[in-house]
Design a protein around this motif. Sequence first.
Motif, PDB file in Angstrom:
ATOM      1  N   ILE A   9       0.835  -1.197   0.000  1.00  0.00           N
ATOM      2  CA  ILE A   9       0.000   0.000   0.000  1.00  0.00           C
ATOM      3  C   ILE A   9       0.869   1.247   0.000  1.00  0.00           C
ATOM      4  CG2 ILE A   9      -1.757   1.254   1.319  1.00  0.00           C
ATOM      5  CD1 ILE A   9      -2.495  -1.743   2.300  1.00  0.00           C
ATOM      6  N   LEU A  13       3.349   0.296   4.733  1.00  0.00           N
ATOM      7  CA  LEU A  13       2.105  -0.432   4.954  1.00  0.00           C
ATOM      8  C   LEU A  13       1.884  -1.479   3.860  1.00  0.00           C
ATOM      9  CD1 LEU A  13      -0.538  -0.529   6.676  1.00  0.00           C
ATOM     10  CD2 LEU A  13      -1.463   1.167   5.104  1.00  0.00           C
ATOM     11  N   SER A  15      -0.603  -5.372   3.187  1.00  0.00           N
ATOM     12  CA  SER A  15      -1.575  -6.328   3.721  1.00  0.00           C
ATOM     13  C   SER A  15      -1.453  -7.638   2.951  1.00  0.00           C
ATOM     14  CB  SER A  15      -3.001  -5.785   3.632  1.00  0.00           C
ATOM     15  OG  SER A  15      -3.420  -5.709   2.289  1.00  0.00           O
ATOM     16  N   THR A  27      -6.640 -11.358   7.452  1.00  0.00           N
ATOM     17  CA  THR A  27      -5.853 -10.331   6.772  1.00  0.00           C
ATOM     18  C   THR A  27      -4.778  -9.866   7.726  1.00  0.00           C
ATOM     19  OG1 THR A  27      -7.705  -9.645   5.408  1.00  0.00           O
ATOM     20  CG2 THR A  27      -5.891  -8.094   5.636  1.00  0.00           C
ATOM     21  N   ILE A  29      -1.832  -7.325   8.450  1.00  0.00           N
ATOM     22  CA  ILE A  29      -1.379  -5.982   8.079  1.00  0.00           C
ATOM     23  C   ILE A  29      -0.036  -5.748   8.740  1.00  0.00           C
ATOM     24  CG2 ILE A  29      -1.852  -3.509   8.241  1.00  0.00           C
ATOM     25  CD1 ILE A  29      -4.820  -4.211   8.462  1.00  0.00           C
ATOM     26  N   SER A  49      -3.394   6.320   5.907  1.00  0.00           N
ATOM     27  CA  SER A  49      -3.425   5.167   5.005  1.00  0.00           C
ATOM     28  C   SER A  49      -3.852   3.888   5.736  1.00  0.00           C
ATOM     29  CB  SER A  49      -2.076   4.980   4.309  1.00  0.00           C
ATOM     30  OG  SER A  49      -1.052   4.783   5.240  1.00  0.00           O
ATOM     31  N   THR A  53      -7.275   1.026   4.869  1.00  0.00           N
ATOM     32  CA  THR A  53      -6.802  -0.349   4.719  1.00  0.00           C
ATOM     33  C   THR A  53      -7.619  -1.281   5.606  1.00  0.00           C
ATOM     34  OG1 THR A  53      -4.567   0.402   4.205  1.00  0.00           O
ATOM     35  CG2 THR A  53      -4.802  -1.869   4.951  1.00  0.00           C
ATOM     36  N   SER A  56     -11.219  -1.640   4.343  1.00  0.00           N
ATOM     37  CA  SER A  56     -11.396  -2.450   3.135  1.00  0.00           C
ATOM     38  C   SER A  56     -11.413  -3.953   3.413  1.00  0.00           C
ATOM     39  CB  SER A  56     -10.288  -2.141   2.123  1.00  0.00           C
ATOM     40  OG  SER A  56      -9.048  -2.644   2.583  1.00  0.00           O
TER      41      SER A  56
END
Length: 134
Positions: A9, A13, A15, A27, A29, A49, A53, A56
């Motif tokens: 991302i 960052l 994922s 998920t 991260i 940000s 994330t 989503s």
Amino acid sequence: MIQESLVGISERLMSWCIPLFKSQYGTLISASTPALDSEDTAKDSSYDSLDPTIFSIPHNDKVILLADFNARVGKDNHHWQGSIGCHGVGTMNYNGLRFLSVWLGHSLVITNTSFQLKTKHKANGCTHSLDIGT
């Protein structure tokens, strides 16, 4: 399969959606924020940000956050009820406030504040190793 589910991302960052079993996913991260003495705009960019994330991620997915937020969330579990367990340590710093604001907005829990550990495992000198919400 792995490369398709790995999403970069930003430089701080990423994922990764991983299958757990049947139709359930987790998920992962991985995130970091600039150092404590960095400009607020750089820190704000990292948190800005992170929020979309997390948003989503499908609601049924398990969320696992591995992070270095340079944040202390403290032990005020009454004010942050539902996000901080009763075994936090120290006092909250400004990065902790930023982190909790994002976390609470997604109804997530900082699990390492939920477990009772010996003090020597919670903090090492003035570094709170289990107080950063990872």
